[in-house]
Design a protein around this motif. Structure first.
Motif, PDB file in Angstrom:
ATOM      1  N   PRO A  67       4.046  -3.008   3.159  1.00  0.00           N
ATOM      2  CA  PRO A  67       3.267  -4.251   3.043  1.00  0.00           C
ATOM      3  C   PRO A  67       1.840  -4.018   3.535  1.00  0.00           C
ATOM      4  O   PRO A  67       1.629  -3.351   4.554  1.00  0.00           O
ATOM      5  CB  PRO A  67       4.011  -5.233   3.946  1.00  0.00           C
ATOM      6  CG  PRO A  67       5.398  -4.691   4.047  1.00  0.00           C
ATOM      7  CD  PRO A  67       5.261  -3.198   3.965  1.00  0.00           C
ATOM      8  N   ASP A  68       0.861  -4.554   2.800  1.00  0.00           N
ATOM      9  CA  ASP A  68      -0.528  -4.303   3.182  1.00  0.00           C
ATOM     10  C   ASP A  68      -0.910  -4.931   4.511  1.00  0.00           C
ATOM     11  O   ASP A  68      -1.900  -4.550   5.116  1.00  0.00           O
ATOM     12  CB  ASP A  68      -1.506  -4.705   2.078  1.00  0.00           C
ATOM     13  CG  ASP A  68      -1.410  -6.172   1.695  1.00  0.00           C
ATOM     14  OD1 ASP A  68      -0.635  -6.921   2.307  1.00  0.00           O
ATOM     15  OD2 ASP A  68      -2.133  -6.565   0.753  1.00  0.00           O
ATOM     16  N   ASP A  69      -0.102  -5.876   5.003  1.00  0.00           N
ATOM     17  CA  ASP A  69      -0.387  -6.474   6.311  1.00  0.00           C
ATOM     18  C   ASP A  69       0.459  -5.866   7.433  1.00  0.00           C
ATOM     19  O   ASP A  69       0.440  -6.354   8.562  1.00  0.00           O
ATOM     20  CB  ASP A  69      -0.193  -7.991   6.264  1.00  0.00           C
ATOM     21  CG  ASP A  69       1.234  -8.387   5.904  1.00  0.00           C
ATOM     22  OD1 ASP A  69       2.022  -7.518   5.498  1.00  0.00           O
ATOM     23  OD2 ASP A  69       1.549  -9.585   6.020  1.00  0.00           O
ATOM     24  N   ALA A  70       1.185  -4.784   7.128  1.00  0.00           N
ATOM     25  CA  ALA A  70       2.015  -4.126   8.148  1.00  0.00           C
ATOM     26  C   ALA A  70       1.125  -3.527   9.227  1.00  0.00           C
ATOM     27  O   ALA A  70       0.042  -3.006   8.942  1.00  0.00           O
ATOM     28  CB  ALA A  70       2.877  -3.044   7.517  1.00  0.00           C
ATOM     29  N   GLU A  71       1.602  -3.612  10.451  1.00  0.00           N
ATOM     30  CA  GLU A  71       0.858  -3.050  11.570  1.00  0.00           C
ATOM     31  C   GLU A  71       1.422  -1.692  11.936  1.00  0.00           C
ATOM     32  O   GLU A  71       2.612  -1.438  11.776  1.00  0.00           O
ATOM     33  CB  GLU A  71       0.944  -3.983  12.777  1.00  0.00           C
ATOM     34  CG  GLU A  71       0.250  -5.315  12.540  1.00  0.00           C
ATOM     35  CD  GLU A  71       0.277  -6.199  13.775  1.00  0.00           C
ATOM     36  OE1 GLU A  71       0.577  -5.695  14.869  1.00  0.00           O
ATOM     37  OE2 GLU A  71      -0.006  -7.393  13.623  1.00  0.00           O
ATOM     38  N   LYS A  72       0.544  -0.840  12.440  1.00  0.00           N
ATOM     39  CA  LYS A  72       0.971   0.481  12.883  1.00  0.00           C
ATOM     40  C   LYS A  72       1.929   0.313  14.056  1.00  0.00           C
ATOM     41  O   LYS A  72       1.620  -0.405  15.017  1.00  0.00           O
ATOM     42  CB  LYS A  72      -0.247   1.299  13.318  1.00  0.00           C
ATOM     43  CG  LYS A  72       0.105   2.679  13.821  1.00  0.00           C
ATOM     44  CD  LYS A  72      -1.142   3.410  14.258  1.00  0.00           C
ATOM     45  CE  LYS A  72      -0.815   4.758  14.847  1.00  0.00           C
ATOM     46  NZ  LYS A  72      -2.003   5.432  15.361  1.00  0.00           N
TER      47      LYS A  72
ATOM     48  N   ILE B 154       0.850  -1.184   0.000  1.00  0.00           N
ATOM     49  CA  ILE B 154       0.000   0.000   0.000  1.00  0.00           C
ATOM     50  C   ILE B 154       0.888   1.237   0.000  1.00  0.00           C
ATOM     51  O   ILE B 154       2.084   1.161   0.304  1.00  0.00           O
ATOM     52  CB  ILE B 154      -0.969   0.022   1.213  1.00  0.00           C
ATOM     53  CG1 ILE B 154      -0.201  -0.028   2.545  1.00  0.00           C
ATOM     54  CG2 ILE B 154      -1.976  -1.107   1.119  1.00  0.00           C
ATOM     55  CD1 ILE B 154      -1.083   0.110   3.783  1.00  0.00           C
ATOM     56  N   THR B 155       0.288   2.371  -0.329  1.00  0.00           N
ATOM     57  CA  THR B 155       1.017   3.632  -0.363  1.00  0.00           C
ATOM     58  C   THR B 155       1.017   4.282   1.018  1.00  0.00           C
ATOM     59  O   THR B 155       0.286   3.866   1.930  1.00  0.00           O
ATOM     60  CB  THR B 155       0.369   4.605  -1.363  1.00  0.00           C
ATOM     61  OG1 THR B 155      -0.942   4.938  -0.878  1.00  0.00           O
ATOM     62  CG2 THR B 155       0.293   4.009  -2.751  1.00  0.00           C
ATOM     63  N   VAL B 156       1.809   5.321   1.141  1.00  0.00           N
ATOM     64  CA  VAL B 156       1.839   6.098   2.384  1.00  0.00           C
ATOM     65  C   VAL B 156       0.450   6.648   2.686  1.00  0.00           C
ATOM     66  O   VAL B 156      -0.015   6.596   3.829  1.00  0.00           O
ATOM     67  CB  VAL B 156       2.879   7.241   2.273  1.00  0.00           C
ATOM     68  CG1 VAL B 156       2.707   8.260   3.380  1.00  0.00           C
ATOM     69  CG2 VAL B 156       4.290   6.674   2.285  1.00  0.00           C
ATOM     70  N   GLN B 157      -0.218   7.170   1.657  1.00  0.00           N
ATOM     71  CA  GLN B 157      -1.559   7.729   1.836  1.00  0.00           C
ATOM     72  C   GLN B 157      -2.537   6.666   2.346  1.00  0.00           C
ATOM     73  O   GLN B 157      -3.314   6.921   3.264  1.00  0.00           O
ATOM     74  CB  GLN B 157      -2.068   8.320   0.517  1.00  0.00           C
ATOM     75  CG  GLN B 157      -3.438   8.961   0.614  1.00  0.00           C
ATOM     76  CD  GLN B 157      -3.466  10.188   1.491  1.00  0.00           C
ATOM     77  OE1 GLN B 157      -2.516  10.959   1.526  1.00  0.00           O
ATOM     78  NE2 GLN B 157      -4.542  10.367   2.232  1.00  0.00           N
ATOM     79  N   GLU B 158      -2.493   5.485   1.769  1.00  0.00           N
ATOM     80  CA  GLU B 158      -3.392   4.405   2.188  1.00  0.00           C
ATOM     81  C   GLU B 158      -3.095   3.966   3.619  1.00  0.00           C
ATOM     82  O   GLU B 158      -4.018   3.724   4.407  1.00  0.00           O
ATOM     83  CB  GLU B 158      -3.271   3.217   1.233  1.00  0.00           C
ATOM     84  CG  GLU B 158      -3.820   3.510  -0.149  1.00  0.00           C
ATOM     85  CD  GLU B 158      -3.446   2.455  -1.179  1.00  0.00           C
ATOM     86  OE1 GLU B 158      -4.267   2.230  -2.086  1.00  0.00           O
ATOM     87  OE2 GLU B 158      -2.348   1.868  -1.093  1.00  0.00           O
ATOM     88  N   ALA B 159      -1.807   3.881   3.977  1.00  0.00           N
ATOM     89  CA  ALA B 159      -1.441   3.515   5.350  1.00  0.00           C
ATOM     90  C   ALA B 159      -1.920   4.578   6.329  1.00  0.00           C
ATOM     91  O   ALA B 159      -2.414   4.266   7.415  1.00  0.00           O
ATOM     92  CB  ALA B 159       0.066   3.315   5.468  1.00  0.00           C
ATOM     93  N   ALA B 160      -1.794   5.839   5.949  1.00  0.00           N
ATOM     94  CA  ALA B 160      -2.231   6.936   6.816  1.00  0.00           C
ATOM     95  C   ALA B 160      -3.728   6.855   7.093  1.00  0.00           C
ATOM     96  O   ALA B 160      -4.166   7.011   8.237  1.00  0.00           O
ATOM     97  CB  ALA B 160      -1.870   8.275   6.174  1.00  0.00           C
ATOM     98  N   GLU B 161      -4.501   6.592   6.062  1.00  0.00           N
ATOM     99  CA  GLU B 161      -5.952   6.461   6.235  1.00  0.00           C
ATOM    100  C   GLU B 161      -6.298   5.249   7.090  1.00  0.00           C
ATOM    101  O   GLU B 161      -7.166   5.311   7.960  1.00  0.00           O
ATOM    102  CB  GLU B 161      -6.630   6.359   4.875  1.00  0.00           C
ATOM    103  CG  GLU B 161      -6.564   7.648   4.075  1.00  0.00           C
ATOM    104  CD  GLU B 161      -7.048   7.495   2.641  1.00  0.00           C
ATOM    105  OE1 GLU B 161      -7.588   6.426   2.298  1.00  0.00           O
ATOM    106  OE2 GLU B 161      -6.864   8.453   1.869  1.00  0.00           O
TER     107      GLU B 161
END
Length: 70
Positions: free
Chosen positions: A43-48, A5-12
């Motif tokens: 990674p799309d499964d990365a955790e905050k 995912i992108t930075v923007q998607e992770a932020a949301e």
């Protein structure tokens, strides 16, 4: 890219600003995040990452010598 995912998607997803995600990536706090050219992919499964708040020094960064003699 699939699986990322992108930075923007992770932020949301995490409820933070895109800049905060960029900083987390730069500090290597997001497992698997990589820089491709000028963008971060996560990674799309990365955790905050957990919050580690910075504490400020009450002396404003100044160190003082002991004011009493022994």
């Amino acid at each position: 890219m699939n699986g990322y995912i992108t930075v923007q998607e992770a932020a949301e997803k995490w409820g933070v600003t895109p800049r905060q995600v960029q900083i987390l990536c730069k500090e290597n706090r997001i497992t698997g995040a990589m820089r491709m050219s000028r963008i971060w992919i996560i990674p799309d499964d990365a955790e905050k990452p957990t919050s580690t708040k910075r504490t400020s020094n009450k002396t404003g960064g100044k160190k003082f010598a002991a004011t009493h003699s022994v």
